[in-house]
Design a protein around this motif. Structure first.
Motif, PDB file in Angstrom:
ATOM      1  N   GLU A 166      87.352  34.626  36.305  1.00  0.00           N
ATOM      2  CA  GLU A 166      87.000  35.863  36.725  1.00  0.00           C
ATOM      3  C   GLU A 166      88.418  36.740  36.900  1.00  0.00           C
ATOM      4  O   GLU A 166      88.320  37.960  36.707  1.00  0.00           O
ATOM      5  CB  GLU A 166      86.237  36.031  37.978  1.00  0.00           C
ATOM      6  N   GLN A 167      89.608  36.190  37.121  1.00  0.00           N
ATOM      7  CA  GLN A 167      90.716  36.718  37.294  1.00  0.00           C
ATOM      8  C   GLN A 167      91.092  37.150  35.996  1.00  0.00           C
ATOM      9  O   GLN A 167      92.383  38.064  35.973  1.00  0.00           O
ATOM     10  CB  GLN A 167      91.805  36.248  38.253  1.00  0.00           C
ATOM     11  N   ARG A 221      86.268  39.676  32.401  1.00  0.00           N
ATOM     12  CA  ARG A 221      85.103  40.260  33.048  1.00  0.00           C
ATOM     13  C   ARG A 221      84.004  39.609  32.946  1.00  0.00           C
ATOM     14  O   ARG A 221      83.540  39.161  31.576  1.00  0.00           O
ATOM     15  CB  ARG A 221      85.205  41.740  32.647  1.00  0.00           C
ATOM     16  N   GLU A 222      83.089  39.209  34.021  1.00  0.00           N
ATOM     17  CA  GLU A 222      81.890  38.634  34.174  1.00  0.00           C
ATOM     18  C   GLU A 222      81.978  37.375  33.207  1.00  0.00           C
ATOM     19  O   GLU A 222      81.181  37.304  32.303  1.00  0.00           O
ATOM     20  CB  GLU A 222      80.811  39.657  33.784  1.00  0.00           C
TER      21      GLU A 222
END
Length: 214
Positions: free
Chosen positions: A106-107, A110-111
């Motif tokens: 997640e870092q 996106r999603e």
């Protein structure tokens, strides 16, 4: 497959087999309560698969083929995933491992949507087998298959010898850290058509057919 990868699995299997076979020739049947519990216990389903060393998993990241890899679970229980690095896999279910990788990604994206598919089940090579020993033509160890029964194992071993004490056979099943001894009436199954004790087998079961006492 290297000796280094096989060592943890082989040692674990050897310990389990020693426990199950110790005293098999003379161990009495377990209590009716334990036998009922062992027979009613359900074998693990595919969704319950627990990863271990030497398993191989396909990690797929949706819309990110560069992050998708096929990797083995190392002896230290970890796998290496692009961007994320090392992730603990041993002892996890595939869906739990996928969720863990998603959290770590997640870092970076996106999603993220991650799936994990087991493509090699090396860690279960020994524990997911069934065996028949004792007074049979050919003691046998085979991979467990859904629907296998006591009769299937006896037939796959070439049948019992003429010295077999058929109705004294025992099915040894690991359950909750101990081994449950379940009486099997092989003579009734083979010669009388009574299939009451023709139990469905589970991974790790050992059927032992003793010889008659003279």
């Amino acid at each position: 497959m290297s000796r280094t990868l096989l060592a943890p699995v082989t040692l674990a299997f050897a310990a389990l087999l020693t426990l199950m076979l110790s005293g098999c020739a003379s161990q009495p049947a377990s209590s009716p309560e334990k036998i009922r519990k062992a027979l009613n216990a359900q074998a693990g389903q595919p969704d319950d698969y627990i990863l271990g060393p030497t398993d191989v998993v396909q990690v797929s990241v949706w819309r990110n083929p560069d992050l998708s890899v096929s990797v083995p679970v190392r002896p230290d229980g970890r796998i290496s995933v692009p961007l994320v690095g090392d992730v603990q896999a041993s002892g996890e279910r595939p869906e739990a491992l996928a969720a863990s990788i998603e959290d770590d990604l997640e870092q970076y994206i996106r999603e993220p949507q991650v799936s994990v598919v087991v493509t090699g089940m090396g860690s279960h090579e020994f524990t997911d087998r069934v065996r028949v020993t004792g007074a049979v033509q050919q003691p046998t160890s085979v991979a467990h298959r859904e629907g296998m029964t006591v009769l299937d194992m006896v037939l796959s071993s070439g049948g019992a010898t003429s010295f077999a004490a058929l109705n004294d056979a025992m099915l040894y099943r690991p359950l909750d850290g101990e081994v449950v001894a379940i009486p099997v009436k092989l003579d009734d199954i083979l010669n009388k058509g009574d299939i009451e004790t023709n139990y469905a087998l589970q991974p790790g079961d050992i059927l032992t057919v003793p010889e008659r006492s003279f």
